[in-house]
Design an enzyme around this catalytic site. Structure first.
Site, short mmCIF file in Angstrom:
data_model
loop_
_atom_site.label_atom_id
_atom_site.label_comp_id
_atom_site.label_asym_id
_atom_site.label_seq_id
_atom_site.Cartn_x
_atom_site.Cartn_y
_atom_site.Cartn_z
N PRO A 1 0.87 -1.30 -0.04
CA PRO A 1 0.05 0.02 -0.18
C PRO A 1 0.85 1.30 -0.03
O PRO A 1 1.66 1.52 1.04
CB PRO A 1 -0.68 -0.12 1.31
CG PRO A 1 -0.73 -1.60 1.71
CD PRO A 1 0.59 -2.04 1.21
N GLU A 2 0.66 2.07 -0.96
CA GLU A 2 1.43 3.47 -1.11
C GLU A 2 0.16 4.38 -1.27
O GLU A 2 -0.92 4.17 -0.98
CB GLU A 2 2.21 3.33 -2.38
CG GLU A 2 3.04 2.37 -2.48
CD GLU A 2 3.94 2.34 -3.83
OE1 GLU A 2 4.08 3.31 -4.56
OE2 GLU A 2 4.53 1.32 -4.11
N LYS B 1 1.36 7.31 3.55
CA LYS B 1 0.85 6.08 3.79
C LYS B 1 -0.10 5.71 4.97
O LYS B 1 -0.07 4.47 5.21
CB LYS B 1 2.11 4.94 3.46
CG LYS B 1 2.84 5.20 1.98
CD LYS B 1 4.21 4.41 2.03
CE LYS B 1 5.16 4.77 1.01
NZ LYS B 1 6.25 4.15 1.01
N HIS C 1 -3.80 -14.85 9.06
CA HIS C 1 -3.20 -13.65 9.42
C HIS C 1 -3.95 -12.72 9.79
O HIS C 1 -3.19 -11.66 9.72
CB HIS C 1 -2.61 -13.28 7.82
CG HIS C 1 -1.74 -14.64 7.17
ND1 HIS C 1 -2.21 -14.95 5.99
CD2 HIS C 1 -0.76 -15.31 7.78
CE1 HIS C 1 -1.33 -15.87 5.55
NE2 HIS C 1 -0.58 -16.30 6.60
N ARG D 1 3.09 -10.35 7.27
CA ARG D 1 4.27 -10.23 7.85
C ARG D 1 4.61 -9.67 8.98
O ARG D 1 5.64 -9.28 9.42
CB ARG D 1 5.24 -9.71 6.52
CG ARG D 1 5.79 -11.15 5.58
CD ARG D 1 6.06 -10.64 4.40
NE ARG D 1 7.24 -10.02 4.37
CZ ARG D 1 7.75 -9.48 3.28
NH1 ARG D 1 7.24 -9.88 1.95
NH2 ARG D 1 9.02 -8.96 3.09
N ARG E 1 16.68 -1.98 -3.34
CA ARG E 1 15.29 -2.42 -3.55
C ARG E 1 15.18 -2.55 -5.06
O ARG E 1 15.85 -1.97 -6.00
CB ARG E 1 14.22 -0.92 -3.37
CG ARG E 1 14.30 -0.46 -1.95
CD ARG E 1 13.87 -1.58 -0.90
NE ARG E 1 13.82 -1.01 0.31
CZ ARG E 1 14.34 -1.36 1.37
NH1 ARG E 1 14.80 -2.54 1.54
NH2 ARG E 1 13.90 -0.73 2.59
#
Length: 269
Positions: free
Chosen positions: A2-3, A54, A85, A103, A259
């Site tokens: 998500p940006e 964000k 999750h 995560r 990245r």
DNA sequence: CCCCAGCCCTGGTCGC
DNA sequence: TGCGACCAGGGCTGGG
């Protein structure tokens, strides 16, 4: 991941679904995902949903707010299904909000509403595209540093909201090599990049974000921007520019600042 | 102050 | 078939 466009899409849906709803209970399955005292917000009603970079800010009517950062794999689902999750469940009178995060990088924090804009890193965020980012501020952010332009685009203290997907696509649109030292960009290229950032973010919002991997909208549906990626995730595919197609130029993946970075070596010199 | 490496995490992929 | 190594990456921390 998500940006800005994904979080903006989430914000708009949460606002529609949650305003006027009262929190009746919170079930925390991972304390790391919700490190504060949930009692502070039980019984409070949602009055607004805002966004800074964000981060999503859910304002309540008891002077507290919930800050949500989804990081790489977070999801906020209204009346979603509890799964392996699921880290936090926020119950409202007749609905619930499920926070899934494979995560466990993301979090929901409780802060006082009048301190939300200065809490943690929100206070350090750079100018917000569509709100206060001007060409002059953008130019100023670039001219102070020799670091690669892609790193600067993703640096939240320089510009807020741009992450890996939109940084890659904006650089392709502006025909700029991701490794170019930021202070070496000409005025014209800086202009092209400024326009390109706003264009890709706008497209991201238009398509409801990119459901490349984990991202879903709060209503459980997928975004569509992944169908319109310019270079992101397209390693080995032909560059879309007609001149590059004639020459058979393919999108390459390299690492910049550790990245994953996608670009066309033919048109992004 | 500026910048970078390493860290947090877990599911998927790859090589043996 | 199974197992271990490795990778993805936003923001934080510690060190140069």
């Amino acid at each position: 991941m998500p940006e800005l466009p994904e979080v903006e899409t989430i914000r708009l849906q949460l606002k529609k679904f949650l305003v006027e709803k009262k929190i009746t209970g919170i079930e925390i399955k991972k304390s790391k995902s919700f490190p504060n005292d949930s009692k502070l917000v039980i019984g409070a009603k949602v009055i607004d949903v805002r966004r800074f970079g964000k981060v999503c800010v859910i304002d309540l009517d008891n002077k507290y707010s919930l800050l949500v950062h989804l990081k790489l794999t977070g999801q906020l689902l209204v009346n979603g299904i509890i799964g392996p999750h699921t880290r936090v469940i926020i119950n409202f009178d007749s609905d619930n909000l499920i926070f899934n995060d494979l995560r466990i990088f993301g979090w929901i924090k409780v802060v006082k509403t009048d301190e939300a804009e200065n809490s943690g890193f929100i206070g350090k965020l750079g100018p917000e595209p569509f709100r206060d980012l001007t060409f002059d501020l953008f130019k100023q952010a670039l001219e102070k540093t020799t670091r690669p332009i892609k790193i600067i685009l993703m640096d939240q203290e320089k510009i807020s909201g741009v992450g890996n997907i939109y940084a890659n696509d904006a650089l392709w649109l502006a025909k700029i090599n991701p490794k170019t030292p930021a202070n070496q960009l000409s005025n014209q290229l800086t202009n092209q990049l400024f326009d390109a950032i706003l264009k890709v973010l706008k497209d991201g919002i238009k398509y409801g974000g990119a459901s490349d991997q984990h991202y879903l909208k709060p209503d459980g549906t997928r975004g569509e921007y992944q169908k319109h990626f310019l270079v992101y995730g397209r390693k080995g595919e032909l560059c879309e520019r007609s001149t590059c197609q004639k020459e058979g130029a393919k999108i390459t993946r390299i690492a910049v600042g550790g990245r994953g970075t996608f670009y066309c070596p033919n048109c992004q010199k």
